[in-house]
Design an enzyme around this catalytic site. Structure first.
Site, PDB file in Angstrom:
ATOM      1  N   LEU A  20       0.843  -1.098   0.104  1.00 35.64           N
ATOM      2  CA  LEU A  20      -0.047   0.079   0.080  1.00 35.64           C
ATOM      3  C   LEU A  20       0.861   1.348   0.050  1.00 35.64           C
ATOM      4  O   LEU A  20       1.821   1.258   0.586  1.00 35.64           O
ATOM      5  CB  LEU A  20      -0.815   0.032   1.291  1.00 35.64           C
ATOM      6  CG  LEU A  20      -1.763  -1.036   1.520  1.00 35.64           C
ATOM      7  CD1 LEU A  20      -2.554  -0.775   2.621  1.00 35.64           C
ATOM      8  CD2 LEU A  20      -2.914  -1.132   0.137  1.00 35.64           C
ATOM      9  N   ASP A  21       0.463   2.355  -0.573  1.00 34.44           N
ATOM     10  CA  ASP A  21       1.184   3.542  -0.610  1.00 34.44           C
ATOM     11  C   ASP A  21       1.352   4.131   0.917  1.00 34.44           C
ATOM     12  O   ASP A  21       0.640   3.705   1.638  1.00 34.44           O
ATOM     13  CB  ASP A  21       0.533   4.563  -1.275  1.00 34.44           C
ATOM     14  CG  ASP A  21       0.503   4.326  -2.830  1.00 34.44           C
ATOM     15  OD1 ASP A  21       1.340   3.415  -3.331  1.00 34.44           O
ATOM     16  OD2 ASP A  21      -0.545   4.743  -3.406  1.00 34.44           O
ATOM     17  N   LYS A  22       2.343   4.722   1.143  1.00 36.10           N
ATOM     18  CA  LYS A  22       2.736   5.100   2.312  1.00 36.10           C
ATOM     19  C   LYS A  22       1.560   5.815   3.035  1.00 36.10           C
ATOM     20  O   LYS A  22       1.186   5.586   4.241  1.00 36.10           O
ATOM     21  CB  LYS A  22       3.860   6.285   2.335  1.00 36.10           C
ATOM     22  CG  LYS A  22       4.189   6.992   3.497  1.00 36.10           C
ATOM     23  CD  LYS A  22       5.109   8.083   3.376  1.00 36.10           C
ATOM     24  CE  LYS A  22       5.497   8.834   4.815  1.00 36.10           C
ATOM     25  NZ  LYS A  22       6.568  10.146   4.599  1.00 36.10           N
TER      26      LYS A  22
ATOM     27  N   ARG B 203      -5.454   5.933  -7.612  1.00 31.06           N
ATOM     28  CA  ARG B 203      -5.252   7.293  -7.446  1.00 31.06           C
ATOM     29  C   ARG B 203      -4.991   7.748  -9.011  1.00 31.06           C
ATOM     30  O   ARG B 203      -5.567   8.668  -9.386  1.00 31.06           O
ATOM     31  CB  ARG B 203      -4.114   7.501  -6.995  1.00 31.06           C
ATOM     32  CG  ARG B 203      -4.078   7.183  -5.206  1.00 31.06           C
ATOM     33  CD  ARG B 203      -2.806   7.233  -4.510  1.00 31.06           C
ATOM     34  NE  ARG B 203      -2.063   8.616  -4.639  1.00 31.06           N
ATOM     35  CZ  ARG B 203      -0.525   8.611  -4.278  1.00 31.06           C
ATOM     36  NH1 ARG B 203      -0.191   7.609  -3.819  1.00 31.06           N
ATOM     37  NH2 ARG B 203      -0.387   9.718  -4.256  1.00 31.06           N
TER      38      ARG B 203
END
Length: 336
Positions: free
Chosen positions: A165-167, A270
């Protein structure tokens, strides 16, 4: 049989990654080397002399050691890599480990574990926690926490991490604890047999009740830190369901959506949402702006389903919205 598990209150068990970029380096990890400059190196730059003393390190790392105060000439601390040295002078350097070499070290942290057995664990990752070490984040990552959590993690590729997962995305991740589990989970992901559902808040009024975004995602040719819909990218599929729309006092619209991943490309949701004119709230990288008190992208991995890699039992996990997203989500979903 399907196992249903739900995380408790999002206000409990929240972990915060450490503020420091690197742990302190212990004394036994520092090697000191000394050289009397030979005539062949008379007039050479200090950093070039260091390369001859420690060729296993990059010149860039050695220049960093000079800047950090780990190099002396004739007992005098040096700060300039371009300083010329003379034949017969004594150069001394403290060789501290590179950031990369420090990355794969155990760092105890309070992981929010939803489920765990001897084969795997499911983690509810908070926003702000980096999953895997990378430039700018060499420590304090989920990988570091996994290495501290169980001994077998050190024997596994990426400590058992099979997807990311992205930060600044919160939510559920599955991690393998054995090589057999890692292999089986990786194959499930490749076969698109792992079901991942996200909640997101985006700018604008999403008109369609449901839609499929099928557009290739690859590196943005104009920016290395962004991804984009590009013809040369990898196939990417996201199913989007509108849950609610809301208009603020200025007349601007915000939509709440549920996104189901058909593939798992970097930044996929996104990028796909931005590509149809609906960037996520507070996602500055892709055109979103802060709203409803959010300062990180409004994206949460809320459901994760897969087959147990050993028993083949069907498992499904749900995690409530992270605390910072809950208020904004409730505001948008209060009226449609």
């Amino acid at each position: 049989m399907t196992g249903e598990y739900r995380v408790g209150s999002p206000s409990t068990g929240v972990l915060t990654p450490p503020d420091d970029a690197l742990d302190e380096v212990s004394g036994d990890e520092i090697e000191r080397r000394q050289l009397n400059v030979p005539a062949s190196q008379h007039g050479s730059r200090l950093d070039k002399v260091l390369v001859s003393m420690a060729s296993e390190f990059s010149r860039n790392h050695l220049q960093g050691l000079i800047a950090l105060g780990h190099v002396w000439v004739e007992g005098v601390l040096q700060s300039s890599a371009s300083r010329k040295v003379l034949a017969g002078q004594t150069v001394e350097v403290e060789l501290t480990p590179t950031q990369e070499s420090q990355a794969f070290k155990a760092q105890p942290m309070p992981l929010v574990i939803v489920f765990e057995d001897e084969h795997l664990l499911v983690v509810n990752k908070p926003a702000g926690l980096v999953v895997h070490p990378a430039p700018g984040n060499w420590s304090g990552t989920l990988l570091n926490g996994l290495l501290a959590h169980h001994a077998n993690a050190a024997t596994l590729p990426r400590a058992g991490i099979v997807h990311r997962l992205d930060k600044d995305t919160s939510g559920l991740m599955v991690v393998g604890k054995t090589l057999e589990a890692v292999t089986a989970l990786t194959r499930q992901i490749a076969a698109r047999d792992v079901h991942r559902i996200y909640f997101a808040l985006c700018h604008g009024r999403v008109e369609q009740a449901s839609q499929r975004i099928e557009a290739p995602v690859g590196r943005d040719p104009r920016s290395r830190i962004r991804m984009a819909v590009v013809a040369s990218g990898r196939a990417a599929l996201t199913d989007v369901e509108r849950l609610a729309v809301w208009q603020d006092v200025t007349g601007g619209w915000i939509s709440a959506v549920r996104c189901k991943l058909g593939t798992g490309r970097t930044h996929q949701i996104r990028v796909h949402m931005a590509s149809i004119g609906h960037p996520l709230l507070a996602d500055a990288t892709y055109g979103g702006s802060e709203s409803l008190g959010l300062s990180r992208q409004a994206l949460h991995a809320t459901r994760l389903g897969f087959s147990h890699p050993i028993s083949a039992q069907s498992l499904c996990f749900d995690a409530p919205l992270a605390t910072d997203l809950m208020g904004a989500w409730q505001q948008v979903n209060g009226a449609d």
